[in-house]
Design an enzyme around this catalytic site. Structure first.
Site, short mmCIF file in Angstrom:
data_model
loop_
_atom_site.label_atom_id
_atom_site.label_comp_id
_atom_site.label_asym_id
_atom_site.label_seq_id
_atom_site.Cartn_x
_atom_site.Cartn_y
_atom_site.Cartn_z
N HIS A 2 0.83 -1.21 0.00
CA HIS A 2 0.00 0.00 0.00
C HIS A 2 0.86 1.26 0.00
CE1 HIS A 2 0.91 -0.71 4.26
NE2 HIS A 2 0.81 0.60 4.40
N ASP A 24 0.81 4.88 1.92
CA ASP A 24 0.14 5.45 3.10
C ASP A 24 -0.72 6.66 2.75
OD1 ASP A 24 1.23 3.50 4.69
OD2 ASP A 24 2.88 4.74 5.42
N HIS A 53 4.82 0.06 0.04
CA HIS A 53 5.49 -0.88 0.94
C HIS A 53 4.52 -1.92 1.49
CE1 HIS A 53 3.97 2.46 3.45
NE2 HIS A 53 3.65 1.50 4.30
N ARG A 98 5.43 -9.28 16.79
CA ARG A 98 6.10 -8.09 16.26
C ARG A 98 5.38 -6.86 16.81
NH1 ARG A 98 5.64 -4.36 11.86
NH2 ARG A 98 7.35 -4.38 10.35
#
Ligand SMILES: O=C(O)CCC(=O)C(=O)O
Ligand SMILES: [Fe+2]
Length: 234
Positions: A148, A150, A204, A214
């Site tokens: 996507h 941002d 990204h 994570r």
């Protein structure tokens, strides 16, 4: 930092002098901006918050500004659904001060690196803690691995920053941050800050986490004062 050519995305929005990235688009990674103690405090805050919620799929968020916390397949607002005593189990005044200080330091680092006027760069929505693991997705919100942009996904973003609160290869496997195209990878590690301009010059995705947990914080900035948000209150 690495320079990239700015996309035309910013031209679809109002341009703000001293802030909007029209000439200088880049990606930067900084270690050492955030101390181990600060990382520990923010990670504790995230883990404590997740005790009151957590997605039934692989991606959970906690947004201290809006109060949004993933819970099952939905979100709750911690400021509405939790008792004050429960909120104070998630974070103390000191934790919120750490959050604010770290955010201000990242803001200053972006301002320096891009030569901006610091008074013209504002925190924006959504700015949130995230927890990702290998639990199968239950809703679209759990599918964190899609590529996507941002600025397209969130609208208000001009500069995106990510603060990592856990380390790839020891706390979790998979979960690398990848800039699409030539596939430049940022390996998350405790205290590492990555920031970049939010337009199509920086598409990204995050690789799927294969094991472990994570933890990260997405801290977003805009040049549009109408999209500015305030620090969380305690
Ligand atoms: O957590 C990450 O490394 C990236 C998250 C992301 O791309 C986003 O929040 O828009
Ligand atoms: Fe993103």
């Amino acid at each position: 930092c690495q320079n990239v050519s700015c996309s035309a995305d910013y031209k679809n929005y109002q341009i703000f002098g001293g802030c909007t990235p029209t000439q200088h688009c880049r990606r930067c990674v900084k270690d050492g901006l955030v101390s181990q103690e600060e990382v520990a405090a923010l990670r504790r805050l995230l883990v404590n918050g997740m005790k009151y919620g957590g997605s039934s799929g692989g991606a959970s968020i906690l947004d201290l500004h809006s109060g949004a916390l993933s819970k099952g397949k939905q979100f709750i607002n911690i400021y509405k659904s939790l008792e004050p005593e429960e909120i104070s189990e998630i974070f103390t005044k000191n934790d919120v001060a750490v959050y604010r200080d770290v955010k201000n330091r990242i803001h200053n680092s972006i301002v320096d690196e891009f030569g901006l006027n610091g008074e013209k760069l504002y925190l924006t929505n959504p700015t949130f803690f995230s927890r990702m693991n290998s639990t199968p997705a239950q809703t679209q919100h759990d599918e964190y691995w899609h590529s996507h942009v941002d600025k397209i996904q969130y609208g208000s973003f001009d500069y995106t920053s990510l603060l990592y609160l856990s380390t790839h290869g020891s706390d979790f496997h998979g979960g690398e941050f990848v800039f699409d195209g030539r596939g430049k990878v940022v390996e998350p590690r405790e205290g590492r800050v990555s920031f970049f301009t939010s337009g199509s010059e920086n598409p990204h995705h995050v690789n799927r986490v294969t094991s472990g947990e994570r933890f990260a914080v997405t801290i977003s900035f805009t040049c549009d004062p109408r999209k500015a948000i305030q620090d969380p209150m305690v």
